[in-house]
Design a protein around this motif. Structure first.
Motif, PDB file in Angstrom:
ATOM      1  N   ALA A  23       0.829  -1.208   0.000  1.00 26.55           N
ATOM      2  CA  ALA A  23       0.000   0.000   0.000  1.00 26.55           C
ATOM      3  C   ALA A  23       0.862   1.256   0.000  1.00 26.55           C
ATOM      4  O   ALA A  23       0.484   2.278  -0.593  1.00 26.55           O
ATOM      5  N   CYS A  24       2.009   1.196   0.655  1.00 29.02           N
ATOM      6  CA  CYS A  24       2.932   2.342   0.630  1.00 29.02           C
ATOM      7  C   CYS A  24       3.361   2.647  -0.800  1.00 29.02           C
ATOM      8  O   CYS A  24       3.462   3.813  -1.204  1.00 29.02           O
ATOM      9  N   VAL A  25       3.612   1.597  -1.563  1.00 27.14           N
ATOM     10  CA  VAL A  25       4.008   1.784  -2.972  1.00 27.14           C
ATOM     11  C   VAL A  25       2.850   2.357  -3.768  1.00 27.14           C
ATOM     12  O   VAL A  25       3.021   3.275  -4.580  1.00 27.14           O
ATOM     13  N   ALA A  26       1.640   1.838  -3.550  1.00 27.48           N
ATOM     14  CA  ALA A  26       0.465   2.383  -4.240  1.00 27.48           C
ATOM     15  C   ALA A  26       0.297   3.862  -3.935  1.00 27.48           C
ATOM     16  O   ALA A  26      -0.103   4.643  -4.795  1.00 27.48           O
ATOM     17  N   ASN A  27       0.606   4.252  -2.717  1.00 30.70           N
ATOM     18  CA  ASN A  27       0.421   5.629  -2.286  1.00 30.70           C
ATOM     19  C   ASN A  27       1.448   6.574  -2.901  1.00 30.70           C
ATOM     20  O   ASN A  27       1.110   7.682  -3.339  1.00 30.70           O
ATOM     21  N   TYR A  28       2.711   6.150  -2.941  1.00 28.55           N
ATOM     22  CA  TYR A  28       3.794   7.060  -3.328  1.00 28.55           C
ATOM     23  C   TYR A  28       4.359   6.829  -4.729  1.00 28.55           C
ATOM     24  O   TYR A  28       4.884   7.763  -5.334  1.00 28.55           O
TER      25      TYR A  28
END
Length: 300
Positions: free
Chosen positions: A173-178
């Protein structure tokens, strides 16, 4: 000079006095032990209540904001000749609800909507992605399919208390966000480094390193992974997936991977590429009014 001998009555009195002194000592000792026992029990009970209260608070804690680009609890990908790109969306607000993806707005050429629910600890998810991931991405890049990936957590129980499934989903999810366009590369890397079940799994530092190696190497992502920023969202999204009747099999059970094509649940073998391609073709024919949609050959 020898001491005078005690009479029988004097010896009896002396023995009674000695016994009385011993009883008094024992009573004082027992009182001290009771005080310590009560005090220790009180501390233990308070500690238990504190743990229970913390569990209840965390269980009822509102879910934090979700990651950007996952308004549906999943990240959506479309493609063209330039490659596969993530669709930009707002984040789910704190304690908010997801917004289902409007597939009719994804483009006229998109005939097949593929939705996957994956747990990065799940070996069957790994098999499915290894077998079919490239075919799916080829269809997306050809513009005839969309892909929506939902990272969830249902296998924390096989992580020896480290909650690896939740932490790995939060990291994705961190990757999806940034850096959403790197999400699929990161997903491939997470499955490529999948730890076996019933082990502690990877640390947050390990996850950050793997993600950076897959091309999502920003300091923001590394900090997000190490801080487990989206774990409360992962828990909420997983709960929603488990409660969704459309994701249950004929026995009413939920498991991963869950794969839907145009809303129909795929029930074939996860490692049978031919079966999945036939399933995709049937979905495309149904949408196309009986005319097959060409399936691109996966690029190596």
């Amino acid at each position: 000079m020898p001491e005078p001998r005690l009479t029988k009555d004097q010896r009896r009195a002396a023995a009674q006095e000695a016994a009385r002194i011993l009883r008094e000592k024992q009573k004082r000792k027992d009182r001290r032990n009771r005080i310590f026992l009560i005090g220790g029990s009180t501390v233990a009970i308070l500690a238990i209540f504190s743990v229970v209260a913390l569990v209840l608070i965390n269980a009822n804690k509102p879910a934090g904001p979700g990651p950007a680009n996952m308004a549906s609890d999943g990240i959506v990908f479309l493609g063209d000749s330039s490659g596969v790109k993530a669709v930009t969306t707002d984040a789910i607000p704190a304690n908010g609800k997801p917004t289902p993806t409007d597939t009719t707005a994804l483009g006229d050429t998109v005939k097949v909507n593929i939705v996957t629910y994956v747990d990065y600890r799940c070996p069957f998810c790994n098999q499915f992605e290894t077998t079919n991931g490239q075919t799916i991405q080829s269809l997306v890049q050809a513009g005839v399919a969309s892909l929506e990936v939902h990272p969830i957590s249902i296998l924390d129980r096989v992580s020896l208390g480290t909650k690896y499934s939740t932490r790995a989903a939060s990291a994705a999810a961190c990757v999806a966000n940034y850096d959403p366009d790197k999400f699929l590369d990161v997903q491939n890397a997470l499955f490529g480094s999948q730890p076996p079940e019933n082990t502690e799994g990877l640390t947050n530092d390990d996850l950050a390193s793997i993600i950076a190696g897959a091309g999502a190497d920003s300091a923001q992502i590394a900090a997000c992974v190490k801080d487990e920023k989206f774990t409360s969202w992962v828990t909420a999204a997983s709960t929603r997936a488990l409660a969704d009747p459309d994701l249950k099999d004929a026995n009413g059970d939920f498991g991963t991977p869950r794969v839907l094509v145009n809303g129909v649940l795929y029930t074939g073998a996860v490692d049978d590429a031919t079966a999945f391609q036939e399933f995709l073709a049937q979905a495309a024919v149904a949408v196309n009014g009986g005319t097959p949609t060409p399936t691109p050959t996966p690029t190596p």
